[in-house]
Design an enzyme around this catalytic site. Structure first.
Site, mmCIF file in Angstrom:
data_model
loop_
_atom_site.group_PDB
_atom_site.id
_atom_site.type_symbol
_atom_site.label_atom_id
_atom_site.label_comp_id
_atom_site.label_asym_id
_atom_site.label_seq_id
_atom_site.Cartn_x
_atom_site.Cartn_y
_atom_site.Cartn_z
ATOM 1 N N SER A 184 0.767 -1.249 0.053
ATOM 2 C CA SER A 184 -0.031 -0.021 -0.078
ATOM 3 C C SER A 184 0.998 1.314 0.054
ATOM 4 O O SER A 184 0.238 2.159 -0.373
ATOM 5 C CB SER A 184 -0.882 -0.095 1.025
ATOM 6 N N HIS A 212 -5.459 -4.432 -1.425
ATOM 7 C CA HIS A 212 -5.412 -3.350 -2.622
ATOM 8 C C HIS A 212 -5.299 -4.138 -3.959
ATOM 9 O O HIS A 212 -5.286 -3.562 -5.158
ATOM 10 C CB HIS A 212 -4.098 -2.462 -2.536
ATOM 11 N N LYS A 242 -12.444 -2.001 0.080
ATOM 12 C CA LYS A 242 -11.941 -1.003 -0.834
ATOM 13 C C LYS A 242 -12.432 -1.048 -2.135
ATOM 14 O O LYS A 242 -13.490 -0.446 -2.374
ATOM 15 C CB LYS A 242 -10.482 -1.502 -1.019
HETATM 16 C C1 LIG Z 1 -6.565 -1.918 3.962
HETATM 17 C C2 LIG Z 1 -5.916 -3.340 4.285
HETATM 18 C C3 LIG Z 1 -6.413 -4.192 5.106
HETATM 19 C C4 LIG Z 1 -7.571 -4.104 5.953
HETATM 20 O O1 LIG Z 1 -8.919 -4.315 5.205
HETATM 21 P P1 LIG Z 1 -10.138 -3.767 5.958
HETATM 22 O O2 LIG Z 1 -11.377 -4.232 5.043
HETATM 23 O O3 LIG Z 1 -10.279 -2.174 5.652
HETATM 24 O O4 LIG Z 1 -10.119 -3.896 7.295
HETATM 25 C C5 LIG Z 1 -5.716 -5.464 5.296
HETATM 26 N N1 LIG Z 1 -4.641 -5.567 4.434
HETATM 27 C C6 LIG Z 1 -4.083 -4.621 3.814
HETATM 28 C C7 LIG Z 1 -2.865 -4.943 2.849
HETATM 29 C C8 LIG Z 1 -4.708 -3.557 3.550
HETATM 30 O O5 LIG Z 1 -4.346 -2.567 2.590
#
Ligand SMILES: *Cc1c(COP(=O)(O)O)cnc(C)c1O
Length: 396
Positions: A184, A212, A242
């Site tokens: 990310s 992502h 997301k």
């Molecule tokens: C955003 C994210 C999460 C968490 O996901 P949510 O559904 O927002 O709890 C887990 N792992 C990674 C790599 C992320 O970028």
């Protein structure tokens, strides 16, 4: 005697202020979109994970409203008591089909999905090997287990091989290699084919967190393993929060892992299941991803990402090693990155500033994420703002 509670809190907050990392929350005043009102300013929003614009898609909103009318607003129990509704099972069958796995299990968020699967699989006598830049939810998930842990240098396959070689005679019952699919902070993609090869050679289990990558990479956005055409990957974690536009996480794998998680995954056992509206939204989203419209949105996302990245690079910015719609603009010192973000905001672009300890001290940056819903005009205007502010700050 301990100090009074508010005095204690003051001292903790003062530590943050002294480190220069104290900040207050920005407020999104309206629905998430390519242009948003944030703290009273109309800005081009380059910091959302709503990659495909599904968070406000009419078909998804209609699905949520319909589910509320038919099934109510809450499930009323944890999955293992009587909180497993027909609609939950329907989403899980759909996700398993989408991921070409035997089974899938949905958790309340991506964060809890990682904690749930790591906590179910790993015990005393096991080893987990983790990429140094893995997400906080993987790190915390590992901390909650009694397994031994090793870290390999970010995406460094020689280092991963070195660790595997070192532990091969240590008699672990299970060795799990875990990585983010898309990272990310830099927008780079984990080298899954090489990880799979090494895992096979050393008898390790493979796990990828596709937060992502869900809805972004691979056939119809089905993830990083699909992007590489890999069929022998063991555990896929995805998020529904997301690109999918709603909320939730899932684990897609063999049926036996789902069965184990039903008995061992603590967030599954001890926290209430999603309300019907969330589940119905996710069903509509996965169906949309698989349709021609979904493919158009994914294509548009990548076209926008290529155009914006090329624009930043030709202005002379350092965009690092990004291969995805996440594009960092690396400026160096953390304070400079924060100032850059503030100046961009005043000029009409919201791009989050990121500093140490989230990234290395000399790799402070603003992070941009384009979406399918940004128009050509939005992106051209954003590039103009980057150019003006970048020149003023002598970054280019
Ligand atoms: C955003 C994210 C999460 C968490 O996901 P949510 O559904 O927002 O709890 C887990 N792992 C990674 C790599 C992320 O970028």
């Amino acid at each position: 005697m301990p100090v009074p509670f508010e005095q204690y809190l003051d001292s903790r907050l003062d530590e943050l202020r002294a480190q220069g990392v104290f900040r207050s929350l920005r407020e999104l005043q309206g629905p998430p979109g390519p242009r948003s009102k944030i703290d009273g300013h109309e800005v081009i929003n380059l910091s959302s994970n709503n990659y495909l614009g599904l968070a406000t898609h009419p078909a998804l909103k209609a699905a949520a409203i319909d589910a509320i009318e038919r099934l109510g607003v809450g499930s009323g129990a944890v999955r293992t008591i009587i909180g497993t509704m027909t609609i939950h099972e329907e989403l899980e069958r759909l996700l398993a089909d989408f991921k070409h796995t035997e089974a899938a299990l949905v958790l309340q968020s991506g964060f809890t999905a990682n904690a749930a699967v790591l906590g179910s699989v790993l015990e005393d006598g096991d080893l987990v090997i983790s990429d140094s830049l893995n997400h906080a939810s993987i790190i915390d998930g590992i901390r909650l287990t009694k397994a031994d842990r090793r870290v390999y240098a970010h995406c460094d396959m020689d280092d991963l091989e070195r660790v595997l070689e070192e532990v091969k005679d240590a008699n672990y019952r299970t060795i799990l290699i875990v990585t983010d699919g898309v990272f990310s902070m830099d927008g780079d993609i984990a080298p899954l084919p090489r990880i799979a090869e090494l895992a096979q050679h050393y008898g390790a289990v493979t796990m990828v967190d596709d937060a992502h990558a869900s809805g972004v990479l691979g056939a119809h956005g089905s993830g990083t393993a699909s992007h590489f055409g890999l069929k022998n990957w063991d555990i896929h974690v995805g998020t529904l929060s997301k690109a999918v536009g709603a909320l939730g996480g899932y684990v897609a794998s063999v049926s036996k892992l789902r069965q184990l998680m039903e008995h061992r995954a603590r967030p599954f056992l001890f926290s209430t299941s999603h309300p019907p509206a969330v589940t119905a939204t996710c069903i509509a989203a996965i169906n949309l991803l698989r349709s021609a419209e979904g493919q158009r949105l994914i294509d548009q996302l990548w076209e926008n990402a290529r155009m914006f990245k090329a624009g930043l690079t030709s202005l002379g910015f350092d965009t690092g090693i990004s291969e995805t719609p996440i594009t960092p603009v690396i400026v160096g010192e953390g304070a400079k990155a924060m100032q850059f973000s503030d100046e961009l905001f005043k000029a009409g672009v919201f791009a989050q500033g990121i500093a140490f300890p989230t990234v290395a001290r000399d790799k402070g940056r603003v992070r941009t994420i384009v979406t399918a819903t940004h128009s050509q005009t939005d992106l051209e205007e954003a590039l103009n703002v980057f150019e003006t502010v970048g020149r003023r700050m002598q970054l280019i």
